[in-house]
Design a protein around this motif. Structure first.
Motif, PDB file in Angstrom:
ATOM      1  N   UNK A  22      46.706  39.231  51.943  1.00 22.75           N
ATOM      2  CA  UNK A  22      45.845  40.332  52.351  1.00 22.75           C
ATOM      3  C   UNK A  22      47.028  41.580  52.584  1.00 22.75           C
ATOM      4  N   UNK A  23      46.258  42.199  52.748  1.00 22.76           N
ATOM      5  CA  UNK A  23      46.096  43.845  53.223  1.00 22.76           C
ATOM      6  C   UNK A  23      48.469  44.683  52.038  1.00 22.76           C
ATOM      7  N   UNK A  24      48.349  44.304  51.330  1.00 23.89           N
ATOM      8  CA  UNK A  24      49.530  44.829  50.658  1.00 23.89           C
ATOM      9  C   UNK A  24      48.760  45.313  48.983  1.00 23.89           C
ATOM     10  N   UNK A  25      50.280  45.440  47.942  1.00 22.51           N
ATOM     11  CA  UNK A  25      49.801  46.201  46.453  1.00 22.51           C
ATOM     12  C   UNK A  25      49.775  45.522  45.886  1.00 22.51           C
ATOM     13  N   UNK A  38      54.313  44.246  45.964  1.00 26.52           N
ATOM     14  CA  UNK A  38      53.803  44.935  44.453  1.00 26.52           C
ATOM     15  C   UNK A  38      53.538  43.983  43.157  1.00 26.52           C
ATOM     16  N   UNK A  39      53.584  44.058  42.283  1.00 24.67           N
ATOM     17  CA  UNK A  39      53.350  43.641  40.979  1.00 24.67           C
ATOM     18  C   UNK A  39      52.331  42.657  41.103  1.00 24.67           C
ATOM     19  N   UNK A  46      44.120  46.409  46.165  1.00 21.28           N
ATOM     20  CA  UNK A  46      42.609  46.687  45.718  1.00 21.28           C
ATOM     21  C   UNK A  46      42.800  46.380  43.997  1.00 21.28           C
ATOM     22  N   UNK A  47      43.949  46.640  43.243  1.00 21.13           N
ATOM     23  CA  UNK A  47      44.530  46.446  42.406  1.00 21.13           C
ATOM     24  C   UNK A  47      43.742  44.657  41.718  1.00 21.13           C
ATOM     25  N   UNK A  48      43.741  43.673  42.726  1.00 21.45           N
ATOM     26  CA  UNK A  48      43.676  42.394  42.409  1.00 21.45           C
ATOM     27  C   UNK A  48      41.857  42.742  41.821  1.00 21.45           C
ATOM     28  N   UNK A  49      41.631  41.465  41.195  1.00 21.85           N
ATOM     29  CA  UNK A  49      40.856  41.000  40.241  1.00 21.85           C
ATOM     30  C   UNK A  49      40.596  39.700  40.093  1.00 21.85           C
ATOM     31  N   UNK A  50      39.754  38.634  39.851  1.00 22.42           N
ATOM     32  CA  UNK A  50      39.395  37.306  39.467  1.00 22.42           C
ATOM     33  C   UNK A  50      39.149  37.002  40.451  1.00 22.42           C
ATOM     34  N   UNK A  51      38.285  35.245  39.968  1.00 20.13           N
ATOM     35  CA  UNK A  51      38.365  34.962  41.014  1.00 20.13           C
ATOM     36  C   UNK A  51      39.188  34.417  42.379  1.00 20.13           C
ATOM     37  N   UNK A  52      38.948  34.371  43.828  1.00 25.28           N
ATOM     38  CA  UNK A  52      37.165  34.018  44.444  1.00 25.28           C
ATOM     39  C   UNK A  52      36.554  35.995  44.697  1.00 25.28           C
ATOM     40  N   UNK A  53      37.211  36.970  44.111  1.00 25.07           N
ATOM     41  CA  UNK A  53      36.810  38.207  44.271  1.00 25.07           C
ATOM     42  C   UNK A  53      35.995  38.549  43.593  1.00 25.07           C
ATOM     43  N   UNK A  54      34.861  39.387  43.449  1.00 28.16           N
ATOM     44  CA  UNK A  54      33.420  39.909  42.830  1.00 28.16           C
ATOM     45  C   UNK A  54      34.544  41.057  41.304  1.00 28.16           C
ATOM     46  N   UNK A  55      35.508  41.197  41.593  1.00 26.19           N
ATOM     47  CA  UNK A  55      35.914  41.855  40.090  1.00 26.19           C
ATOM     48  C   UNK A  55      36.341  41.537  39.053  1.00 26.19           C
ATOM     49  N   UNK A  56      35.609  41.623  38.902  1.00 30.61           N
ATOM     50  CA  UNK A  56      36.199  40.370  37.136  1.00 30.61           C
ATOM     51  C   UNK A  56      37.376  41.530  36.914  1.00 30.61           C
ATOM     52  N   UNK A  57      38.973  40.734  35.898  1.00 30.82           N
ATOM     53  CA  UNK A  57      39.506  40.810  35.259  1.00 30.82           C
ATOM     54  C   UNK A  57      38.896  42.090  33.679  1.00 30.82           C
ATOM     55  N   UNK A  58      40.011  43.164  33.041  1.00 32.50           N
ATOM     56  CA  UNK A  58      39.676  43.921  32.590  1.00 32.50           C
ATOM     57  C   UNK A  58      41.148  44.264  31.804  1.00 32.50           C
ATOM     58  N   UNK A  59      40.940  44.978  30.758  1.00 31.29           N
ATOM     59  CA  UNK A  59      42.325  45.926  30.775  1.00 31.29           C
ATOM     60  C   UNK A  59      43.366  47.172  31.333  1.00 31.29           C
TER      61      UNK A  59
END
Length: 918
Positions: free
Chosen positions: A802-805, A783-784, A828-841
Motif C-alpha cells: 500500500x501507499x506506493x505508485x 512504481x511500475x 491509484x493505478x492498480x486494477x484487478x482482483x481484489x480491487x473493484x477497478x477492472x483492468x483495461x487498456x
C-alpha cells in the motif's frame, strides 16, 4: 554448535534442528521437563551430529534442575571437558562418551553428589590423573555405573580404586593404560556385578579376590517372583511415541528363559534370589494398575519405582500393605488419578514416598492423617500437584520427626503454615510454592532450603534471624510489602540464594546476607539509591523498580559477578568507567531503560566473558567505544534509542558470534564502502537459529521487540530461535532501489522495508526468496507493475504494498488470490482482483516514472552491502536517523553466508510448514 551432515552414522540425526522458538521447549527433541515446574530435567543430545567446543561458561550449566545429561557420540573437536558440573546439583546420569574430548578430566565432575552413572568412555585423548580419580571415588557415594574405557589413566596407580563406593555395580576400565596390581578389595563390593579390566597391564590375585566375590554367577530368581513379573509385563503395553527421548522399554529384556535377576530394572538379594528392587521408571509402560496386580506378590520388595509411565488415569490400587519390606516407593508422573488409598501408608518401613506430578490424584484429610501417623521412619515426602484442598494445614503437625525433605508444590493448600513443621529436628528442605498460604512461623531449626514462592504472604518472614543454616530462600511472587529493616537482614550467615522477585517491597535498609551469591529483587517498588550489595554476589537482579541516583562505582567491587541487571529504573548520571572491565566472568550487563547519560565506557579491555550488553533507551551520546572489538563472545548488543553519533560500526563485523545488533534511533552515518570491505560477522550468521542468551536464575528473560506481519512481537532471547531470519529496516529514510541480489537470500522469512523513500520498480528476483512469509513494502515510492513472478512465493501469508505508485493489473494465482484490498491501498493505478477497478487498456498504460527526490534533506548515502551486514549477523537492524542510500551491487560474502545452510535446512523447514498448514 554447528551440524555435520556428512556423518556416516545413519542412526544419528540433528535433534537441535527441531528446536523452535514458536514451540514449547519441553516438546523439543531430546528435552524432558518436570511436569510440575516446567524445568528441564533431561537433555539427550546423543548422536546429534553436533560439532563445536564446550566453553567453560556454557549455558548448559544453568539448567539447574538437570538430572540426565547425554552428549555422547558427537564431535567436540578435541576440546576439554569444561569445569562447572558442580552447578548441576541434581544430576544423576552423565554420558559424555565417544565425543572427541581431550585434556584432563576436571575434578569437579565428581561434585554432583547424586550421580549414579558416569560414562566418559571412548575419548582416547582424555586423561584421568590420580587426584581427579581420588575426588571421584571420595565424592560419588551413590555411583552405580562407572565407564572409563579408552581414557588415558597411565598416571593412576591401581590402589586409587580402593575407595570406590560400595554402591558400584558396573566398572569398565579396558584400554586405560593401567599398570600394576589391581586391588582385590574391589571384587568384594557388595553390589558389583560386572568388571572389565581387559587390555591393560594389570595383575590380579584371583585366589584372594574371587574366593568370596560378588562376581559369582547371579543367584537364581525365585520362581514365584519370575511368574509375578512376567504376569505384570503381560498387563502392560509399550508406547514408543509418548515418552521422553531417554526412556526405553526395560521389560523388553524380560524373558522366561533367562534368570529374572539379570533382567533390566530387577535387583535380587544375592543370598536368597528374592527380588528386592524393581526400577521400571521411564519404561514407556501403558496400561492400568489393577487392584490384584501381581507386583504385590513380590514380598521381599524394598524399592519400587514406576515413575514416568502412563497408567491411563487408573487409581493407585490397594494392597501396598502386603509389601511389608518396602522402603522406597515412587509413583510420580505416571498419570494416576482418584484418591490415594489409605493402605499406602501401611508399609511402616517406608523411608521415601513420591506421588508427585499426578495432578488428578487426590489426598484427603483422613488419608493424610493415616500417612503422617503410620510412617514413623519417613525421610522424603513429595506430593507435588496432588489435590489436597481438603487437608487443613494443622494436619501437618503430625509429620514424623525423621522427615528431611517435604515437597508440597501446587497442592491447593490454604491458611497459615503450622510452626511445628519448621521445628522438625532433621528437616532440611521444604517446598510449599504455588499454594495459598498466608503466614509462616517465626522460627526455623535446621532448614537449609525453603521455597514459599507464589503464595499469599504479605509480610517479610520473622524467622530469618534464627535461620542459621538457611542457604536458599525463595519468596518470589507473593505480596510482601514495606521495607526490609536492618534487624531483619541479620543472621543470614549461610544464605547464598535469595529470591524476592515480584513483591511490593518499597525500601531496603540493608541487603541481607554476607555470603550471598544470587539476589533477585526484580519487579518490586524499591525507591531511593542503589543499596550496597555484598561483594560475594554472582547474580544481582534489581530491575523494574523505582531506584534513583547514580550507579555507584562500588558496584565494581563485585568481582565475582556473572549477571548484573539494573534495567527499568530511574538511574541517572554516567555509567561508571570501571563497569566494562571489573569482572572477567561477567556474561550479562543490562542497564536498559534508565536515564543514563554521557559516553559509553570501554568494555572488554581485557579478556571478557560478556555475551549480552543492553544499554538501549537511555540518553547516551558520542562514539561507540572501539574496545567492543575485544568482546569476542558477545552475542547480543542493544544500543537503540540513544543519541549516539558515529560512523556505522562496520568494524563490529569482526565479532565471531554476534547475532543480535540493534542500533535504531541513533545518529549513525556511513561513507561509501566496497563489498569486500564488509566481512562475515558470524559463522551462524545465515539465521538466528543459534541465538541463545546465557540463562540466569529462573524467570530471568531477555527480550527484543520487533514488528512482523503487522503485529508487534516480543522475542524471548533466552530461548533458541530456530530457522528464524528477518530483515526489518522500516521507518527509516532509505532511498534508492532494491538490488537484485536481495532475491538471493533464500532463507529469509520476513522482509519489512516499509515507511522509507525507496523507488523504482521491484526486481523480479524477489520471487527467489522461496521461504518468505511476510513482505511489507508499504509507504515508499515504488512504481511500475507488480512482478508476476511474486506469485511463486507460495508461503507468503502477509503482503503489504500500500501507499506506493504501482500501476497495472495485480498478479493472479497462489497466495495472491488470498490478499484483500488493504494490501494495495493508495496505489491509484492498480486494477484487478481484489480491487473493484477492472483492468483495461486505459489502466494498463504506463504513467510517467515519478521523479526521485534527492535533495540534502532526503539523500541518505549508505551502501547496501553495509546495511546487509545486519542480516549476516542474524540481526534486525534499525537505523532510524542514519544517512543511507541503497545502491546496486552483489554482496557475495552475504549470499554465500546465507546460502551455506540452505540446501540442507530448507527441505525440512518446508515440510514443517506444510504440516502446519495441513
Amino acid at each position: 554448535m554447528s551440524i555435520d551432515y556428512s556423518s556416516d552414522d545413519s542412526s544419528c540425526y540433528p535433534k537441535t534442528s527441531y528446536w523452535n522458538e514458536s514451540t514449547n521447549c519441553c516438546s523439543w527433541k531430546g528435552v524432558s521437563c518436570d511436569k510440575a515446574t516446567g524445568q528441564v530435567i533431561g537433555l539427550d543430545l546423543s548422536c546429534s551430529l553436533l560439532v563445536g567446543s564446550l566453553s567453560p561458561n556454557t549455558s548448559l550449566f544453568r539448567l539447574q534442575g538437570l538430572k540426565r545429561f547425554n552428549l555422547a557420540s558427537n564431535d567436540f573437536n578435541g576440546s576439554s571437558i569444561p569445569s562447572g558440573f558442580s552447578q548441576l546439583v541434581s544430576l544423576i546420569h552423565l554420558d559424555l562418551s565417544d565425543s572427541s574430548f581431550s585434556g584432563s578430566v576436571p575434578s569437579d565432575i565428581s561434585l554432583p553428589a547424586k550421580l549414579i552413572s558416569l560414562d566418559l568412555s571412548q575419548n582416547n585423548h582424555l586423561k584421568f590423573d590420580s587426584h581427579s580419580l581420588a575426588m571421584l571415588t571420595r565424592n560419588l557415594s551413590k555411583l552405580e555405573n562407572l565407564f572409563l574405557n579408552s581414557v588415558n589413566m597411565f598416571d593412576v596407580v591401581p590402589t586409587s580404586f580402593n575407595n570406590l563406593p560400595s554402591s558400584l555395580k558396573r566398572l569398565r576400565l579396558e584400554f586405560c593404560d593401567l599398570k600394576g596390581e589391581f586391588p582385590s578389595e574391589i571384587f568384594q563390593l557388595t553390589y558389583l556385578e560386572h568388571v572389565d579390566l581387559s587390555w591393560n597391564s594389570l595383575s590380579v590375585d584371583c585366589s584372594l579376590s574371587l574366593s568370596s566375590s560378588s562376581l559369582n554367577p547371579t543367584p537364581p530368581c525365585l520362581p514365584e517372583d519370575t511368574s509375578a513379573l512376567l504376569q505384570f509385563k503381560n498387563t502392560m503395553s509399550i508406547d514408543d511415541s509418548a515418552f521422553y527421548s531417554y526412556c526405553y522399554p526395560k521389560t523388553n529384556s524380560w524373558n522366561e528363559s533367562t534368570n529374572c535377576c539379570s533382567w533390566e530394572g530387577v535387583t535380587c538379594d544375592k543370598a536368597t534370589g528374592q527380588v528386592i528392587s524393581l526400577d521400571l521408571s521411564c519404561s514407556k509402560l501403558v496400561g492400568f494398575l489393577s487392584p490384584n496386580t501381581t507386583l504385590f506378590r513380590l514380598r521381599g520388595l524394598k524399592q519400587l519405582d514406576l515413575s514416568s509411565n502412563n497408567f491411563s488415569a487408573s487409581s493407585i490400587p490397594s494392597g501396598f500393605n502386603q509389601l511389608v519390606s518396602l522402603t522406597h516407593l515412587d509413583l510420580s508422573d505416571s498419570l494416576l488419578s482418584g484418591s490415594v488409598p489409605s493402605d499406602i501408608s501401611l508399609p511402616s518401613k517406608l523411608i521415601s514416598l513420591d506421588l508427585s506430578g499426578n495432578d488428578h490424584l487426590k489426598l484427603d484429610s483422613q488419608g493424610f492423617d493415616m500417612l503422617t501417623r503410620n510412617l514413623s521412619k519417613l525421610e522424603n515426602l513429595s506430593l507435588n500437584l496432588l489435590n489436597m484442598s481438603d487437608v487443613v494445614p494443622t494436619a501437618f503437625t503430625n509429620l514424623p520427626s525423621s522427615l528431611k525433605r517435604l515437597s508440597l508444590e501446587i497442592c491447593d493448600l490454604q491458611g497459615d503454615i503450622p510452626s511445628e513443621i519448621f521445628l522438625l529436628g532433621y528437616l532440611e528442605y521444604v517446598d510449599l510454592r504455588g499454594n495459598s498460604l498466608t503466614d509462616v512461623p517465626s522460627k526455623l531449626k535446621n532448614l537449609t532450603e525453603v521455597n514459599l514462592s507464589n503464595n499469599k504472604l504479605w509480610q517479610f518472614p520473622s524467622f530469618l534471624r534464627s535461620a542459621k543454616s538457611l542457604r536458599s530462600l525463595d519468596l518470589s511472587k507473593n505480596n510482601i510489602q514495606g521495607s526490609i529493616f536492618n534487624w531483619e537482614s541479620e543472621g543470614w550467615e549461610q544464605l547464598i540464594d535469595l529470591n524476592l522477585y515480584n513483591n511490593s517491597l518499597t525500601s531496603l535498609e540493608q541487603l541481607p546476607g554476607k555470603n550471598i551469591l544470587t539476589l533477585d529483587l526484580r519487579s518490586n517498588q524499591l525507591q531511593g539509591p542503589l543499596p550496597a550489595p555484598p561483594p560475594s554476589l554472582q547474580k544481582f537482579l534489581i530491575s523494574d523498580n523505582k531506584l534513583t541516583g547514580e550507579i555507584p562505582p562500588s558496584i565494581c567491587n563485585l568481582t565475582s559477578l556473572d549477571i548484573l541487571d539494573l534495567s527499568k529504573n530511574y538511574f541517572g548520571g554516567i555509567i561508571p568507567s570501571c563497569l566494562g572491565n571489573f569482572s572477567r566472568g561477567i556474561s550479562i550487563i543490562n542497564l536498559q531503560k534508565n536515564n543514563l547519560s554521557g559516553k559509553i565506557p570501554d568494555f572488554c579491555v581485557e579478556l571478557s566473558s560478556l555475551t549480552t550488553l543492553a544499554l538501549n533507551d537511555n540518553i547516551l551520546e558520542g562514539l561507540l567505544p572501539r574496545s567492543f572489538v575485544n568482546c569476542t563472545v558477545l552475542r547480543f548488543l542493544n544500543l537503540a534509542n540513544n543519541t549516539l553519533y558515529d560512523l556505522f560500526p562496520r568494524w563490529l563485523s569482526v565479532l565471531p558470534v554476534l547475532q543480535v545488533l540493534i542500533l535504531r534511533s541513533n545518529r549513525f552515518y556511513a561513507s561509501q564502502l566496497q563489498p569486500q570491505q564488509v566481512s562475515n560477522c558470524g559463522r551462524d550468521a545465515g539465521n538466528v537459529s543459534c541465538l541463545r542468551s546465557p540463562r540466569g536464575p529462573e524467570n530471568y528473560k531477555n527480550y527484543v521487540k520487533l514488528t512482523m506481519k503487522r503485529l508487534e512481537l516480543e522475542l524471548d532471547l533466552d530461548k533458541s530461535l530456530t530457522n528464524f531470519t528477518l530483515i526489518d529496516f522500516s521507518n527509516n529514510r532509505f532511498s534508492g532501489r532494491i538490488p537484485k541480489a536481495l532475491g538471493e537470500l533464500h532463507a529469509l522469512l520476513v522482509l519489512n522495508l516499509s515507511h522509507n523513500r525507496l523507488n523504482d520498480t521491484l526486481p523480479p528476483s524477489l520471487a527467489n526468496m522461496a521461504a518468505l512469509e511476510s513482505l511489507d513494502l508499504s509507504s515508499n515510492k515504488f512504481g511500475g507493475r507488480i512482478p508476476s513472478e511474486l506469485t511463486k512465493l507460495t508461503f507468503l501469508e502477509v503482503l503489504n504494498l500500500s501507499q506506493n505508485n504501482f500501476f497495472g493489473p495485480i498478479p493472479v494465482g497462489h497466495q495472491f488470490n488470498t490478499f484483500d484490498i488493504d494490501s494495495y491501498a493508495g496505489n491509484l493505478g492498480l486494477c484487478g482482483f481484489p480491487l473493484s477497478k477492472k483492468c483495461g487498456s486505459e489502466e494498463e498504460r504506463k504513467p510517467p516514472t515519478p521523479k526521485l527526490l534527492e535533495d540534502e534533506d532526503s539523500a541518505i548515502p549508505f551502501i547496501w552491502e553495509l546495511v546487509m551486514m545486519g542480516y549476516g549477523c542474524g540481526v534486525v537492524l534499525g537505523l532510524s536517523t542514519g544517512y543511507i542510500v541503497f545502491t546496486t551491487g552483489r554482496p557475495w560474502w552475504l549470499v554465500r553466508m546465507v546460502e551455506r545452510d540452505w540446501q540442507r535446512n530448507f527441505t525440512r523447514w518446508a515440510r514443517r510448514i506444510g504440516r502446519k498448514r495441513n
